[in-house]
Write an enzyme that holds these catalytic residues in place. Sequence first.
Site, PDB file in Angstrom:
ATOM      1  N   SER A  96       0.834  -1.196   0.000  1.00 45.42           N
ATOM      2  CA  SER A  96       0.000   0.000   0.000  1.00 45.42           C
ATOM      3  C   SER A  96       0.872   1.251   0.000  1.00 45.42           C
ATOM      4  CB  SER A  96      -0.859  -0.012   1.272  1.00 45.42           C
ATOM      5  OG  SER A  96      -1.424   1.262   1.507  1.00 45.42           O
ATOM      6  N   TYR A 137      -2.299  -1.170  10.858  1.00 46.45           N
ATOM      7  CA  TYR A 137      -2.483  -1.705   9.497  1.00 46.45           C
ATOM      8  C   TYR A 137      -1.277  -1.353   8.629  1.00 46.45           C
ATOM      9  CZ  TYR A 137      -3.871  -1.708   4.602  1.00 46.45           C
ATOM     10  OH  TYR A 137      -3.879  -1.877   3.237  1.00 46.45           O
ATOM     11  N   LYS A 165       1.990  -3.677   6.739  1.00 47.56           N
ATOM     12  CA  LYS A 165       2.469  -3.638   5.345  1.00 47.56           C
ATOM     13  C   LYS A 165       3.982  -3.415   5.313  1.00 47.56           C
ATOM     14  CE  LYS A 165      -1.491  -4.205   3.206  1.00 47.56           C
ATOM     15  NZ  LYS A 165      -1.785  -5.557   2.701  1.00 47.56           N
TER      16      LYS A 165
HETATM   17  P1  NAD Z   1     -10.800  -7.436   0.768  1.00 47.16           P
HETATM   18  O1  NAD Z   1     -11.067  -7.456   2.221  1.00 47.16           O
HETATM   19  O2  NAD Z   1     -11.957  -7.245  -0.164  1.00 47.16           O
HETATM   20  O3  NAD Z   1     -10.024  -8.755   0.327  1.00 47.16           O
HETATM   21  C1  NAD Z   1      -9.161  -9.448   1.213  1.00 47.16           C
HETATM   22  C2  NAD Z   1      -9.564 -10.908   1.171  1.00 47.16           C
HETATM   23  O4  NAD Z   1      -8.721 -11.645   2.042  1.00 47.16           O
HETATM   24  C3  NAD Z   1     -11.014 -11.147   1.625  1.00 47.16           C
HETATM   25  O5  NAD Z   1     -11.657 -11.964   0.679  1.00 47.16           O
HETATM   26  C4  NAD Z   1     -10.852 -11.863   2.972  1.00 47.16           C
HETATM   27  O6  NAD Z   1     -11.917 -12.741   3.224  1.00 47.16           O
HETATM   28  C5  NAD Z   1      -9.518 -12.559   2.773  1.00 47.16           C
HETATM   29  N1  NAD Z   1      -8.786 -12.883   4.004  1.00 47.16           N
HETATM   30  C6  NAD Z   1      -8.402 -12.046   5.012  1.00 47.16           C
HETATM   31  N2  NAD Z   1      -7.742 -12.731   5.960  1.00 47.16           N
HETATM   32  C7  NAD Z   1      -7.690 -14.031   5.545  1.00 47.16           C
HETATM   33  C8  NAD Z   1      -7.145 -15.224   6.093  1.00 47.16           C
HETATM   34  N3  NAD Z   1      -6.528 -15.246   7.269  1.00 47.16           N
HETATM   35  N4  NAD Z   1      -7.285 -16.369   5.397  1.00 47.16           N
HETATM   36  C9  NAD Z   1      -7.926 -16.383   4.198  1.00 47.16           C
HETATM   37  N5  NAD Z   1      -8.461 -15.295   3.630  1.00 47.16           N
HETATM   38  C10 NAD Z   1      -8.337 -14.122   4.297  1.00 47.16           C
HETATM   39  O7  NAD Z   1      -9.700  -6.306   0.486  1.00 47.16           O
HETATM   40  P2  NAD Z   1      -9.157  -5.734  -0.874  1.00 47.16           P
HETATM   41  O8  NAD Z   1      -9.555  -4.305  -0.961  1.00 47.16           O
HETATM   42  O9  NAD Z   1      -9.444  -6.657  -1.984  1.00 47.16           O
HETATM   43  O10 NAD Z   1      -7.600  -5.730  -0.543  1.00 47.16           O
HETATM   44  C11 NAD Z   1      -6.740  -6.794  -0.907  1.00 47.16           C
HETATM   45  C12 NAD Z   1      -5.359  -6.520  -0.369  1.00 47.16           C
HETATM   46  O11 NAD Z   1      -4.909  -5.264  -0.874  1.00 47.16           O
HETATM   47  C13 NAD Z   1      -5.279  -6.405   1.160  1.00 47.16           C
HETATM   48  O12 NAD Z   1      -4.088  -7.004   1.587  1.00 47.16           O
HETATM   49  C14 NAD Z   1      -5.256  -4.916   1.399  1.00 47.16           C
HETATM   50  O13 NAD Z   1      -4.599  -4.590   2.588  1.00 47.16           O
HETATM   51  C15 NAD Z   1      -4.467  -4.443   0.193  1.00 47.16           C
HETATM   52  N6  NAD Z   1      -4.740  -3.032  -0.125  1.00 47.16           N
HETATM   53  C16 NAD Z   1      -6.031  -2.627  -0.340  1.00 47.16           C
HETATM   54  C17 NAD Z   1      -6.291  -1.284  -0.581  1.00 47.16           C
HETATM   55  C18 NAD Z   1      -7.697  -0.803  -0.781  1.00 47.16           C
HETATM   56  O14 NAD Z   1      -7.920   0.418  -0.692  1.00 47.16           O
HETATM   57  N7  NAD Z   1      -8.675  -1.652  -1.080  1.00 47.16           N
HETATM   58  C19 NAD Z   1      -5.239  -0.357  -0.625  1.00 47.16           C
HETATM   59  C20 NAD Z   1      -3.948  -0.817  -0.424  1.00 47.16           C
HETATM   60  C21 NAD Z   1      -3.705  -2.164  -0.178  1.00 47.16           C
HETATM   61  N1  UFG Z   2     -13.152  10.635   3.470  1.00 45.59           N
HETATM   62  C1  UFG Z   2     -14.174  11.485   3.829  1.00 45.59           C
HETATM   63  N2  UFG Z   2     -15.333  10.948   4.300  1.00 45.59           N
HETATM   64  C2  UFG Z   2     -15.523   9.595   4.427  1.00 45.59           C
HETATM   65  C3  UFG Z   2     -14.467   8.725   4.045  1.00 45.59           C
HETATM   66  C4  UFG Z   2     -13.280   9.289   3.581  1.00 45.59           C
HETATM   67  O1  UFG Z   2     -14.050  12.707   3.720  1.00 45.59           O
HETATM   68  O2  UFG Z   2     -16.592   9.160   4.875  1.00 45.59           O
HETATM   69  C5  UFG Z   2     -11.903  11.217   2.946  1.00 45.59           C
HETATM   70  C6  UFG Z   2     -10.698  10.890   3.815  1.00 45.59           C
HETATM   71  O3  UFG Z   2     -10.567  11.815   4.847  1.00 45.59           O
HETATM   72  C7  UFG Z   2      -9.575  10.987   2.766  1.00 45.59           C
HETATM   73  C8  UFG Z   2     -10.236  10.540   1.451  1.00 45.59           C
HETATM   74  O4  UFG Z   2     -11.641  10.662   1.671  1.00 45.59           O
HETATM   75  O5  UFG Z   2      -9.183  12.315   2.631  1.00 45.59           O
HETATM   76  C9  UFG Z   2      -9.927   9.101   1.077  1.00 45.59           C
HETATM   77  O6  UFG Z   2     -10.193   8.283   2.222  1.00 45.59           O
HETATM   78  P1  UFG Z   2     -10.242   6.694   2.114  1.00 45.59           P
HETATM   79  O7  UFG Z   2     -10.562   6.176   3.479  1.00 45.59           O
HETATM   80  O8  UFG Z   2     -11.106   6.279   0.981  1.00 45.59           O
HETATM   81  O9  UFG Z   2      -8.761   6.337   1.688  1.00 45.59           O
HETATM   82  P2  UFG Z   2      -7.388   6.582   2.468  1.00 45.59           P
HETATM   83  O10 UFG Z   2      -6.529   7.335   1.523  1.00 45.59           O
HETATM   84  O11 UFG Z   2      -7.560   7.131   3.808  1.00 45.59           O
HETATM   85  O12 UFG Z   2      -6.949   5.083   2.689  1.00 45.59           O
HETATM   86  C10 UFG Z   2      -6.195   4.432   1.759  1.00 45.59           C
HETATM   87  C11 UFG Z   2      -6.400   2.912   1.808  1.00 45.59           C
HETATM   88  C12 UFG Z   2      -5.776   2.319   3.027  1.00 45.59           C
HETATM   89  C13 UFG Z   2      -4.396   2.870   3.280  1.00 45.59           C
HETATM   90  C14 UFG Z   2      -4.406   4.367   3.293  1.00 45.59           C
HETATM   91  C15 UFG Z   2      -3.043   4.952   3.496  1.00 45.59           C
HETATM   92  O13 UFG Z   2      -7.772   2.574   1.763  1.00 45.59           O
HETATM   93  O14 UFG Z   2      -5.660   0.926   2.807  1.00 45.59           O
HETATM   94  O15 UFG Z   2      -4.885   4.804   2.037  1.00 45.59           O
HETATM   95  O16 UFG Z   2      -3.090   6.316   3.602  1.00 45.59           O
HETATM   96  F1  UFG Z   2      -3.870   2.452   4.447  1.00 45.59           F
END
Ligand code: NAD
Ligand code: UFG
Length: 341
Positions: free
Chosen positions: A125, A150, A154
């Site tokens: 991330s 969290y 990472k």
């Molecule tokens: P998500 O929660 O939709 O997908 C994660 C999946 O992992 C889920 O299906 C969950 O059931 C599974 N899981 C969690 N723990 C498990 C375990 N112990 N055993 C088996 N399955 C398990 O999330 P996502 O948005 O698809 O994110 C995927 C990855 O990308 C995550 O590692 C997340 O931290 C990373 N990531 C996501 C974002 C974002 O904004 N969505 C940003 C940066 C990084």
């Molecule tokens: N925000 C609002 N209202 C809401 C939700 C979010 O104003 O109800 C704003 C937040 O303050 C931020 C922007 O929208 O300014 C984006 O927020 P998100 O929560 O969608 O995303 P973030 O950038 O905070 O989070 C993302 C990933 C995380 C990661 C993080 C690191 O989802 O996995 O970036 O900064 F850890």
Amino acid sequence: MSTILLAGGAGYIGSHTSVELLSSGYDVIIADNYSNSCPEAVRRVEKITGRSVKTYEVDIQDKTALEAVFRENKLDAVIHFAGLKAVGESVEKPLLYYRNNIDTTLSLLECMNEYGVKNIIFSSSATVYGEENPVPYTEEMKRGTCTNPYGWTKVMMEQILEDASKADKELSVVLLRYFNPIGAHSSGMIGEDPQGIPNNLMPYVAQVAVGRREKLTIFGNDYDTPDGTCRRDYIHVTDLAKGHVKAVDYVLKNSGVEIFNLGTGTPYSVTEIVDTFEKVNGIKIPHVYGARRAGDLPESYANADKALRVLGWKTEKTLADMCRDTWNWQKNNPNGYNTAE
Ligand code: NAD
Ligand code: UFG
């Protein structure tokens, strides 16, 4: 064709990546405990692609259970999506986050070692750039200080993977640093389906649009940014998924560790997201301005040049596409995958 194990592949990013891998000819196996997803997502991936996906319901922390997946299949690479990802929850339950996120990584690496699987792609991330680094972020910057457990998981998992690769010269590791994935598959059949009140901006906006939430609170409008609200590098989940296909092609042919930012390189503010969603979808999003949210950085966006140079990947979708596809998914699935609600 190569077979790729998607740990956590039933989730938001994993399901979209499955579609792109299957469409590119890869075979996909999903291992997931469905703690934040459901089998219906995989069924829909099969419908979209017309291909079948073998699934294992398994907790990836449980190495003995995970071994069956490695024993029963010849795997060419692993993509590790399986993690808990709610920033606020990680502050309240740090041990749950360290246990789940670190143990899944260790179990996967141990199984890979035992069964001779030498390629892994990890869902990292932008959060690892921490508070110190200036935007736009480039891959050679040192990892920074995170504001929550969290983020630290990472950072730690990147370190673990780098150390594992140093010790095993055949191990090929790609660390993908995602920026802010939003949007949904153009079919509207798969998308983001958060449990409970959404933490992230776009799912919250979508739930306001569909009438599940009354109004959006914008967290802070007194930041040192052009309109006072925070700016992020929002990336369409299909572009992100295609980045994984390029990363798989790469990891299979190389060794050592390589890091790639997956972002567009262009930041948008919270206000711009709300305005664009309203405009392209013709729906008003009632919103109010509230206090800043603890831990939010004013700006986070990528320099995405390396992924273009090395992987030949760049994003294709616009912010309007992201807003349109989010709404297409949400309006067709007002309660997400749970049609019974
Ligand atoms: P998500 O929660 O939709 O997908 C994660 C999946 O992992 C889920 O299906 C969950 O059931 C599974 N899981 C969690 N723990 C498990 C375990 N112990 N055993 C088996 N399955 C398990 O999330 P996502 O948005 O698809 O994110 C995927 C990855 O990308 C995550 O590692 C997340 O931290 C990373 N990531 C996501 C974002 C974002 O904004 N969505 C940003 C940066 C990084
Ligand atoms: N925000 C609002 N209202 C809401 C939700 C979010 O104003 O109800 C704003 C937040 O303050 C931020 C922007 O929208 O300014 C984006 O927020 P998100 O929560 O969608 O995303 P973030 O950038 O905070 O989070 C993302 C990933 C995380 C990661 C993080 C690191 O989802 O996995 O970036 O900064 F850890």
